[in-house]
Design an enzyme around this catalytic site. Structure first.
Site, PDB file in Angstrom:
ATOM      1  CG  HIS A 138      -4.168  -5.159 -16.306  1.00  8.36           C
ATOM      2  ND1 HIS A 138      -3.709  -3.856 -16.308  1.00  8.36           N
ATOM      3  CD2 HIS A 138      -4.966  -5.265 -15.200  1.00  8.36           C
ATOM      4  CE1 HIS A 138      -4.205  -3.212 -15.260  1.00  8.36           C
ATOM      5  NE2 HIS A 138      -4.974  -4.043 -14.569  1.00  8.36           N
ATOM      6  CG  ASP A 174      -9.773  -1.642 -13.400  1.00  6.36           C
ATOM      7  OD1 ASP A 174     -10.503  -2.611 -13.125  1.00  6.36           O
ATOM      8  OD2 ASP A 174      -8.650  -1.450 -12.865  1.00  6.36           O
ATOM      9  CG  HIS A 176      -5.297  -1.388 -11.346  1.00  5.76           C
ATOM     10  ND1 HIS A 176      -6.387  -2.073 -10.823  1.00  5.76           N
ATOM     11  CD2 HIS A 176      -4.408  -1.244 -10.326  1.00  5.76           C
ATOM     12  CE1 HIS A 176      -6.155  -2.358  -9.545  1.00  5.76           C
ATOM     13  NE2 HIS A 176      -4.961  -1.863  -9.221  1.00  5.76           N
ATOM     14  CG  ASP A 263     -10.320  -1.779  -9.596  1.00  2.00           C
ATOM     15  OD1 ASP A 263     -10.973  -1.003 -10.312  1.00  2.00           O
ATOM     16  OD2 ASP A 263      -9.407  -2.507 -10.035  1.00  2.00           O
TER      17      ASP A 263
HETATM   18  C1  SP5 Z   1      -8.213  -6.087 -13.549  1.00  7.98           C
HETATM   19  C2  SP5 Z   1      -7.475  -5.519 -12.379  1.00  7.98           C
HETATM   20  O1  SP5 Z   1      -8.029  -4.716 -11.647  1.00  7.98           O
HETATM   21  N1  SP5 Z   1      -6.234  -5.968 -12.143  1.00  7.98           N
HETATM   22  C3  SP5 Z   1      -5.483  -5.403 -11.075  1.00  7.98           C
HETATM   23  C4  SP5 Z   1      -4.242  -6.125 -10.758  1.00  7.98           C
HETATM   24  C5  SP5 Z   1      -3.598  -5.509  -9.561  1.00  7.98           C
HETATM   25  N2  SP5 Z   1      -2.552  -6.301  -9.047  1.00  7.98           N
HETATM   26  C6  SP5 Z   1      -2.156  -6.018  -7.695  1.00  7.98           C
HETATM   27  C7  SP5 Z   1      -1.290  -4.828  -7.594  1.00  7.98           C
HETATM   28  C8  SP5 Z   1      -0.752  -4.717  -6.202  1.00  7.98           C
HETATM   29  C9  SP5 Z   1       0.479  -3.925  -6.183  1.00  7.98           C
HETATM   30  N3  SP5 Z   1       1.185  -4.155  -4.991  1.00  7.98           N
HETATM   31  C10 SP5 Z   1       1.855  -3.032  -4.477  1.00  7.98           C
HETATM   32  C11 SP5 Z   1       2.893  -3.442  -3.542  1.00  7.98           C
HETATM   33  C12 SP5 Z   1       3.414  -2.286  -2.785  1.00  7.98           C
HETATM   34  N4  SP5 Z   1       4.774  -2.003  -3.134  1.00  7.98           N
HETATM   35 ZN    ZN Z   2      -8.151  -2.730 -11.599  1.00 11.64          ZN
END
Ligand code: SP5
Ligand code: ZN
Length: 319
Positions: A138, A174, A176, A263
């Site tokens: 990221h 990943d 994401h 993940d």
């Molecule tokens: C490296 C990696 O896997 N980073 C991931 C970062 C994810 N961050 C958390 C995202 C959570 C989003 N929250 C959603 C809230 C609902 N509206």
């Molecule tokens: Zn991730």
């Protein structure tokens, strides 16, 4: 297969993240990778500590202002970790990635890990595993986020290119989308970026990861996104992965870098796919068939009790 690892990351322990207005426990716990390291040790893998590479390699990717801001901010932390307040001044783009007193040193350590592993590839190893933490995909040229401070995969790609001048493919698995890696190579026809991830219409990081993001200028045709819906299972995931792999084969790179997030596992508390350990073995087999020198780079994966089995399953497939 050698495993590169630096225990220094465990001093970086972010406590909180701001998620949809709530301060919750930060998911990037040191344990999520220490348990993987211990399991690999038990399984007889060779765990190596990388040499010291120095900050100059970070500048292969990141701009000087960002590196300076992060270093200064990190060293100024006394008690509570720091969350961004003013975007632009603060060089973190989300509220999940606090600056801790130890994050700068840990992020440099994570870069050392990926460079140690990259040097193994240059020495002729076929598969190397960089057990990086903090993760990297990221992080963009001038911003951290998503638990990432320095982009380990991007730095490894630039490092390998500095030694061989060759084309490199990055396959990002990943959950994401790797917004940072995509951005870094978006105008670059020498580094192919291919990602399979949760649909950014629904899931973090929202800002990037759509199918119509195909690259810019010379980079057009060298960026491929494969967004998938929540609860995606092994069958449709593996089918999509074969399309992603086709693009890598068409590109004919010299090295393959895999941003491996755990993940995507059905028991992961952050991601939203439904992959089992058996699917991780299938993924490994598909990657093995690409038949390139491969650098596996740890990204996300937040279930400390399930991460080791997922890695072992993946390695069973790829080795
Ligand atoms: C490296 C990696 O896997 N980073 C991931 C970062 C994810 N961050 C958390 C995202 C959570 C989003 N929250 C959603 C809230 C609902 N509206
Ligand atoms: Zn991730």
């Amino acid at each position: 297969m050698n495993v590169y690892y630096d225990e220094g990351h465990s001093k970086h322990r972010p406590l909180k993240e701001l998620d949809a207005g709530l301060m919750i426990e930060n998911a990037d716990k040191p344990e999520r990778v220490t348990v993987i390291m211990k399991r690999l040790l038990e399984e007889g893998f060779n765990i190596k500590k990388p040499g010291y590479y120095g900050i100059s390699y970070v500048f292969l990717v990141h701009d000087a202002e960002y590196v300076k801001w992060l270093g200064t901010k990190s060293k100024s932390i006394n008690q509570r970790e720091y969350f961004p307040e003013v975007f632009g001044y603060d060089r973190i783009f989300d509220t999940g990635t606090p600056v801790t007193r130890e994050c700068f040193e840990a992020a440099k350590g994570s870069v050392n890990v990926v460079l140690g592993a990259a040097d193994d590839l240059l020495m002729g190893e076929r598969i190397v595993y960089a057990l990086c933490r903090p993760p990297g995909h990221h992080a963009s040229v001038s911003m951290g986020g998503g638990y990432c401070y320095f982009n380990n995969a991007a730095i490894a790609a630039r490092y390998l290119q500095s030694k061989c001048g060759c084309n490199i493919a990055i396959l990002d698995l990943d959950f994401h989308h790797g917004n940072g890696t995509q951005e870094i190579f978006y105008e670059d026809e020498t580094v192919l970026y291919v990602s399979v991830h949760g649909d950014p219409e629904i899931f973090y990081p929202w800002i990037t990861g759509r199918e119509n993001e195909i690259g810019r200028n010379k980079g057009i045709g060298y960026n491929f996104n494969f967004p998938l819906p929540g609860e995606t299972d092994g069958d449709s995931y593996l089918k999509t992965l074969t399309f992603a792999i086709n693009e890598i084969n068409r590109f004919r790179p010299v090295f393959l870098l895999v941003s491996l997030g755990l993940d995507t596992h059905c028991d992961d508390p952050v991601g939203h796919f439904s992959l089992t350990d058996e699917v991780y073995s299938d993924i490994g087999r598909l990657l093995k068939a690409i038949n390139l020198p491969t650098l596996i780079i740890q990204e996300g994966g937040y279930n400390s009790s399930k991460n080791p089995a997922a890695v072992i399953a993946f390695l069973k497939g790829i080795l």
